[in-house]
Write a protein that holds these residues in place. Structure first.
Motif, PDB file in Angstrom:
ATOM      1  N   PRO A   9       0.811  -1.315   0.069  1.00  0.00           N
ATOM      2  CA  PRO A   9       0.122   0.102  -0.351  1.00  0.00           C
ATOM      3  C   PRO A   9       0.999   1.326   0.413  1.00  0.00           C
ATOM      4  O   PRO A   9       1.809   1.267   0.306  1.00  0.00           O
ATOM      5  CB  PRO A   9      -0.342   0.001   1.480  1.00  0.00           C
ATOM      6  CG  PRO A   9       0.312  -0.561   2.217  1.00  0.00           C
ATOM      7  CD  PRO A   9       0.644  -2.154   1.449  1.00  0.00           C
ATOM      8  N   SER A  10       0.019   2.363  -0.858  1.00  0.00           N
ATOM      9  CA  SER A  10       0.865   3.857  -0.765  1.00  0.00           C
ATOM     10  C   SER A  10       0.124   3.763   0.868  1.00  0.00           C
ATOM     11  O   SER A  10      -0.246   5.091   0.757  1.00  0.00           O
ATOM     12  CB  SER A  10       0.394   4.548  -1.534  1.00  0.00           C
ATOM     13  OG  SER A  10       1.581   5.858  -1.544  1.00  0.00           O
ATOM     14  N   ALA A 137       0.256   0.658  -4.296  1.00  0.00           N
ATOM     15  CA  ALA A 137      -1.441   0.713  -4.664  1.00  0.00           C
ATOM     16  C   ALA A 137      -2.335   0.553  -3.449  1.00  0.00           C
ATOM     17  O   ALA A 137      -2.181  -0.509  -3.388  1.00  0.00           O
ATOM     18  CB  ALA A 137      -1.182   0.109  -5.868  1.00  0.00           C
ATOM     19  N   ASP A 138      -2.814   1.417  -3.286  1.00  0.00           N
ATOM     20  CA  ASP A 138      -4.309   1.575  -2.616  1.00  0.00           C
ATOM     21  C   ASP A 138      -4.960   1.066  -2.544  1.00  0.00           C
ATOM     22  O   ASP A 138      -5.522   1.302  -3.776  1.00  0.00           O
ATOM     23  CB  ASP A 138      -4.004   3.140  -1.962  1.00  0.00           C
ATOM     24  CG  ASP A 138      -3.954   3.563  -0.633  1.00  0.00           C
ATOM     25  OD1 ASP A 138      -2.624   2.333   0.004  1.00  0.00           O
ATOM     26  OD2 ASP A 138      -3.392   4.684  -0.336  1.00  0.00           O
ATOM     27  N   GLY A 139      -5.958   1.004  -1.233  1.00  0.00           N
ATOM     28  CA  GLY A 139      -6.898   0.290  -2.583  1.00  0.00           C
ATOM     29  C   GLY A 139      -8.543   1.361  -1.522  1.00  0.00           C
ATOM     30  O   GLY A 139      -8.616   2.810  -1.463  1.00  0.00           O
ATOM     31  N   ASP A 186     -14.613   4.782  -5.423  1.00  0.00           N
ATOM     32  CA  ASP A 186     -14.694   4.406  -3.524  1.00  0.00           C
ATOM     33  C   ASP A 186     -13.156   4.516  -3.324  1.00  0.00           C
ATOM     34  O   ASP A 186     -13.369   4.044  -2.645  1.00  0.00           O
ATOM     35  CB  ASP A 186     -14.652   3.072  -3.864  1.00  0.00           C
ATOM     36  CG  ASP A 186     -17.055   2.555  -3.743  1.00  0.00           C
ATOM     37  OD1 ASP A 186     -17.424   4.179  -2.540  1.00  0.00           O
ATOM     38  OD2 ASP A 186     -17.506   1.839  -4.375  1.00  0.00           O
ATOM     39  N   GLY A 187     -12.739   5.686  -4.187  1.00  0.00           N
ATOM     40  CA  GLY A 187     -11.265   5.636  -4.345  1.00  0.00           C
ATOM     41  C   GLY A 187     -10.334   4.740  -4.393  1.00  0.00           C
ATOM     42  O   GLY A 187      -8.648   4.829  -3.523  1.00  0.00           O
ATOM     43  N   VAL A 188     -10.035   3.308  -4.821  1.00  0.00           N
ATOM     44  CA  VAL A 188      -9.387   3.138  -6.045  1.00  0.00           C
ATOM     45  C   VAL A 188      -8.034   3.990  -5.485  1.00  0.00           C
ATOM     46  O   VAL A 188      -7.625   3.531  -7.273  1.00  0.00           O
ATOM     47  CB  VAL A 188      -9.955   1.995  -6.366  1.00  0.00           C
ATOM     48  CG1 VAL A 188      -8.176   1.018  -6.502  1.00  0.00           C
ATOM     49  CG2 VAL A 188     -10.865   1.176  -5.126  1.00  0.00           C
ATOM     50  N   GLY A 189      -6.604   4.174  -5.280  1.00  0.00           N
ATOM     51  CA  GLY A 189      -6.073   5.374  -5.699  1.00  0.00           C
ATOM     52  C   GLY A 189      -4.728   4.354  -6.675  1.00  0.00           C
ATOM     53  O   GLY A 189      -4.202   4.984  -7.692  1.00  0.00           O
ATOM     54  N   GLY A 190      -4.907   3.348  -6.543  1.00  0.00           N
ATOM     55  CA  GLY A 190      -4.032   2.269  -7.278  1.00  0.00           C
ATOM     56  C   GLY A 190      -4.632   1.762  -8.282  1.00  0.00           C
ATOM     57  O   GLY A 190      -3.447   1.305  -8.882  1.00  0.00           O
TER      58      GLY A 190
END
Length: 229
Positions: A9-10, A137-139, A186-190
């Motif tokens: 994760p970031s 990568a964040d979820g 939903d904010g999945v930045g990755g």
């Protein structure tokens, strides 16, 4: 030659100096990320880090001065958060490694991400020594009532399950098919980094070790290692 892939994760809270001593909820994800980076360092001393673009900062911008570098002897890194996390993991686990950053636009289409992944695959394939790939990568960001993405949403949970299942099973089609609008909602930045990975990994038979998948702070944090067979 692709040696191994690590997915982390970031998350600034991976750094103990930033999370503080009273954050036991991040102990397990930190340990998993460090273990994945250590495995990557054992497999290769040349890394490519894939992560989302963002403001160029130093770790000190997040509240504590923790110098990090992408290579031994480098200057304190001023980069997007994804590359700061990559640099910290390198320094903590594999100080002999060096990182080439691949900073991706979080608004890229799946097709643009795939193109970058195919280009990277060709570059790594032509390289005469093993290369490790670190995907930062964040979820989803709406997985608990107090989550930063605005609460606890069923759509975010469903999307995070899709991401976690795809990473656990090396389902490249599922990663490539992640919907940009749903991921943004939903904010999945990755998303883009994972879709670059999906293209990069095509043509490889991979085994996956899922090291962590949870949402200790309401954000989906997934840690895994993919190893070519």
């Amino acid at each position: 030659m692709l040696a191994q892939v690590a997915i982390v994760p970031s998350a600034p809270v991976l750094l103990p100096e930033l999370s503080g001593p009273d954050a036991p909820e991040v102990i397990d994800v930190r340990a998993a990320a460090l273990a994945a980076a250590e495995s990557l360092g054992t497999a290769a001393e040349r890394w490519v880090a894939i992560g989302a673009d963002g403001p160029n900062r130093r770790i000190s911008s997040y509240g504590v001065d923790v110098p990090v570098t992408l290579r031994a002897g480098g200057d304190d890194e001023r980069s997007p958060l994804s590359m700061l996390i990559a640099a910290w993991l390198r320094g903590e686990t594999s100080p002999a490694a060096s990182i080439r950053p691949l900073v991706v636009d979080p608004l890229w289409t799946p097709q643009e991400a795939a193109s970058a992944g195919f280009d990277l695959a060709a570059s790594i394939g032509d390289y005469p020594i093993p290369v490790g790939v670190l995907v930062v990568a964040d979820g989803a960001t709406a997985l608990t009532p107090s989550a930063p993405g605005g609460g606890d949403r069923p759509s975010a949970h469903a999307l995070q399950r899709t991401v976690d299942d795809a990473i656990a099973s090396v389902d490249l089609e599922a990663l490539a098919a992640l919907d940009p609008a749903a991921c943004e909602a939903d904010g999945v930045g990755g998303r883009v980094a994972l879709q670059v990975l999906a293209a990069l990994a095509r043509g490889h038979e991979m085994t996956s070790e899922l090291r962590y998948a949870d949402a200790p702070l309401g954000v989906g944090y997934t840690v895994a290692t993919w190893t070519p067979r």
